[in-house]
Design an enzyme around this catalytic site. Structure first.
Site, PDB file in Angstrom:
ATOM      1  N   LYS A 132      -7.627  12.101   6.260  1.00  0.00           N
ATOM      2  CA  LYS A 132      -7.699  12.667   7.618  1.00  0.00           C
ATOM      3  C   LYS A 132      -7.395  14.158   7.580  1.00  0.00           C
ATOM      4  CE  LYS A 132      -6.818   8.271   9.847  1.00  0.00           C
ATOM      5  NZ  LYS A 132      -5.994   7.345  10.627  1.00  0.00           N
ATOM      6  N   GLN A 176       0.425   6.883  12.124  1.00  0.00           N
ATOM      7  CA  GLN A 176      -0.320   5.959  11.266  1.00  0.00           C
ATOM      8  C   GLN A 176       0.327   4.571  11.299  1.00  0.00           C
ATOM      9  OE1 GLN A 176      -3.198   6.854   9.892  1.00  0.00           O
ATOM     10  NE2 GLN A 176      -3.575   4.988   8.735  1.00  0.00           N
ATOM     11  N   ASP A 199      -5.803   8.467  19.155  1.00  0.00           N
ATOM     12  CA  ASP A 199      -6.033   7.126  18.613  1.00  0.00           C
ATOM     13  C   ASP A 199      -6.508   6.166  19.709  1.00  0.00           C
ATOM     14  OD1 ASP A 199      -5.816   6.376  15.950  1.00  0.00           O
ATOM     15  OD2 ASP A 199      -3.623   6.473  15.946  1.00  0.00           O
TER      16      ASP A 199
HETATM   17  N1  LUD Z   1      -3.366   3.729  12.179  1.00  0.00           N
HETATM   18  C1  LUD Z   1      -5.654   3.658  11.501  1.00  0.00           C
HETATM   19  N2  LUD Z   1      -4.015   2.364  10.376  1.00  0.00           N
HETATM   20  C2  LUD Z   1      -4.995   1.741   9.502  1.00  0.00           C
HETATM   21  N3  LUD Z   1     -12.155   4.029   4.047  1.00  0.00           N
HETATM   22  C3  LUD Z   1      -7.337   3.957   9.787  1.00  0.00           C
HETATM   23  C4  LUD Z   1      -8.892   3.604   7.897  1.00  0.00           C
HETATM   24  C5  LUD Z   1     -10.233   5.324   6.877  1.00  0.00           C
HETATM   25  N4  LUD Z   1      -2.765   4.999  14.001  1.00  0.00           N
HETATM   26  C6  LUD Z   1      -3.692   4.538  13.189  1.00  0.00           C
HETATM   27  O1  LUD Z   1      -7.463   5.177   9.923  1.00  0.00           O
HETATM   28  O2  LUD Z   1      -7.199   4.768  12.844  1.00  0.00           O
HETATM   29  C7  LUD Z   1      -6.012   4.481  12.607  1.00  0.00           C
HETATM   30  N5  LUD Z   1      -5.000   4.902  13.408  1.00  0.00           N
HETATM   31  N6  LUD Z   1      -6.563   3.200  10.560  1.00  0.00           N
HETATM   32  N7  LUD Z   1      -7.953   3.169   8.857  1.00  0.00           N
HETATM   33  C8  LUD Z   1      -7.445   1.825   8.931  1.00  0.00           C
HETATM   34  C9  LUD Z   1      -6.427   1.843  10.034  1.00  0.00           C
HETATM   35  C10 LUD Z   1      -4.327   3.256  11.343  1.00  0.00           C
HETATM   36  C11 LUD Z   1      -9.409   2.718   6.991  1.00  0.00           C
HETATM   37  C12 LUD Z   1     -10.330   3.138   6.038  1.00  0.00           C
HETATM   38  C13 LUD Z   1     -10.744   4.443   5.972  1.00  0.00           C
HETATM   39  C14 LUD Z   1      -9.325   4.930   7.826  1.00  0.00           C
HETATM   40  C15 LUD Z   1     -11.712   4.917   4.931  1.00  0.00           C
HETATM   41  O3  LUD Z   1     -12.081   6.069   4.924  1.00  0.00           O
HETATM   42  C16 LUD Z   1     -13.065   4.345   2.976  1.00  0.00           C
HETATM   43  C17 LUD Z   1     -14.379   3.592   3.214  1.00  0.00           C
HETATM   44  O4  LUD Z   1     -14.364   2.550   3.884  1.00  0.00           O
HETATM   45  O5  LUD Z   1     -15.399   4.081   2.713  1.00  0.00           O
HETATM   46  C18 LUD Z   1     -12.495   3.875   1.664  1.00  0.00           C
HETATM   47  C19 LUD Z   1     -11.242   4.610   1.303  1.00  0.00           C
HETATM   48  C20 LUD Z   1     -10.668   4.140  -0.023  1.00  0.00           C
HETATM   49  O6  LUD Z   1      -9.508   3.700  -0.044  1.00  0.00           O
HETATM   50  O7  LUD Z   1     -11.350   4.232  -1.037  1.00  0.00           O
END
Ligand code: LUD
Ligand code: NAP
Length: 372
Positions: A132, A176, A199
């Site tokens: 992020k 987070q 969020d």
């Molecule tokens: N908390 C989120 N907790 C978990 N994957 C994310 C997420 C990017 N407050 C709050 O960001 O929005 C949120 N707000 N969340 N998540 C999950 C959840 C939170 C999950 C995956 C990814 C954000 C991401 O970029 C990549 C993909 O799917 O291609 C893979 C990343 C890797 O580990 O290789």
């Protein structure tokens, strides 16, 4: 014996043993079109067994102006589902946001600011927060990061939230999740002022999302990313049957509300649902947000359905440098043979979640500065 039927779509543990031997690697996906035609509209073909897409109408918005640099649509060698490329779409969105932020900076001399609070040392959370922060840098958002130890008090988190609520250079505040179990998530999410709730988890924003005739200030990033993918790939939502598997506050429930606001007829499946398979098979659009590796098999899908796989599940994989790899909630190989379009994991919804966070942060800054 069970091993005779192992495929990569077996349960997480089973998938481990057979993965690298049986699956065509993604590098074998072949390019079927020479020209850049993504995104295009995807039509539902509920009764068709030849799952190719109809209308290949080009989708021309300002957003697509940059599509000249996109790689061609790729389709899996042994299937015809179109790949809904979240990584590529997220990059396009970041480019659009970067342009807007430059315009804002030139015109009123300010850039949006995002504060991220990370508590504890979960590896996955640290990765997401790092990504992020990087994404903020690429578009010109100023990021503020606070990392607190696992055993810090709820009060410490609340103190930071209050400080960021009062700081005019901060337009978005994100805590987070998940938080350590000794903290009350509700107290913490309620403390973020709704004008900075990028969020979209504040109960007032969720409440407005649920009500007809009301609009939330922010929509939760992951479900917003799912809908954005459907829009950008020209998938019609109005009047379609949608099934959301999962009812969490951060994904399933808001995803169902968003689909309903777009005039889909929505069914939510959860852990107590009977006949999940049968219900899912009626859907034109499936959003899976369960957290169970490969749970949704090809047989669960109506031919021609559009599948958005939110799940991110690590499964052991000794051939991967990390010792594991990520799979979705949907058995990708099977679904590719039935669906008309599908998001991969990784590279599907995940990058869109981050792009939507940037978008919400930009919207917040525009709103507070009355910048059109
Ligand atoms: N908390 C989120 N907790 C978990 N994957 C994310 C997420 C990017 N407050 C709050 O960001 O929005 C949120 N707000 N969340 N998540 C999950 C959840 C939170 C999950 C995956 C990814 C954000 C991401 O970029 C990549 C993909 O799917 O291609 C893979 C990343 C890797 O580990 O290789
Ligand atoms: P969660 O809070 O654990 O919720 C899971 C939901 O799935 C619950 O509603 C649960 O039902 C339901 N469920 C669990 N097992 C089920 C089963 N066997 N059949 C039917 N429903 C079942 O998870 P979440 O936060 O929504 O996340 C779901 C998945 O998405 C995870 O893999 C997570 O890592 C991933 N995720 C990805 C992103 C992204 O950006 N790509 C963002 C967030 C989450 P009950 O309500 O009855 O318990």
């Amino acid at each position: 014996m069970a091993s005779a039927i192992f495929t990569d779509c077996s349960s997480a543990t089973k998938a481990v043993a057979m993965t690298s031997a049986r699956l065509p690697p993604l590098s074998k996906l072949k390019d079927q079109q020479g020209a850049v035609i993504s995104p295009r509209s995807i039509s539902f073909r509920p009764n068709s067994r030849s799952y190719s897409l109809l209308n290949t109408v080009l989708y021309t918005t300002r957003a697509m102006a940059s599509s000249a640099s996109l790689s061609p649509v790729v389709m899996a060698e042994d299937s015809s589902a179109k790949i809904i490329d979240g990584k590529l779409t997220a990059k396009q969105i970041r480019d659009e946001i970067a342009i807007e932020i430059s315009r804002m900076k030139e015109s009123i001399g300010v850039v949006p600011g995002l504060a991220v609070i990370l508590v504890g040392d979960r590896k996955d959370s640290a990765t997401y927060v790092r990504n992020k922060k990087k994404a903020c840098e690429t578009v010109g958002i100023k990021s503020f990061e606070v990392s607190l130890p696992e055993d810090c008090s709820e009060q410490e988190v609340l103190t930071y939230i209050s400080k960021f609520n009062d700081d005019p250079s901060v337009n978005g505040i994100l805590v987070q999740l998940p938080l350590p179990s000794h903290m009350n998530e509700q107290n913490i999410l309620n403390a973020v002022c709704i004008e900075k709730d990028v969020d979209g988890f504040h109960p007032l924003n969720i409440g407005r999302l649920a009500m007809r005739g009301r609009d939330p200030l922010f929509v939760p990033c992951t479900p917003k990313g799912c809908i954005e993918l459907l829009h950008r790939y020209g998938v019609e939502i109005r009047g379609k049957r949608a099934v959301v598997i999962g009812r969490s506050n951060i994904v399933g429930m808001p995803a169902a509300m968003l689909l309903q606001r777009e005039d889909a007829t929505v069914t939510i499946i959860h852990s107590r649902t009977k006949n999940a398979e049968e219900i899912t098979r009626q859907a034109d659009i499936v959003i899976a947000a369960v957290g169970q590796a490969n749970m949704v098999k090809g047989s669960w899908l109506k031919p021609g359905a559009v599948v958005i796989d939110v799940g991110i599940n690590p499964v052991e994989d000794s051939s991967s440098p990390r010792g594991y790899r990520l799979v979705g909630d949907v058995c990708y190989e099977e679904a590719c043979r039935v669906a008309s379009a599908i998001t991969p994991v990784p590279g599907g919804v995940g990058p869109m979640t981050i792009a939507m966070l940037l978008s919400n942060t930009l919207d917040s800054a525009k709103r507070v500065h009355n910048f059109k």
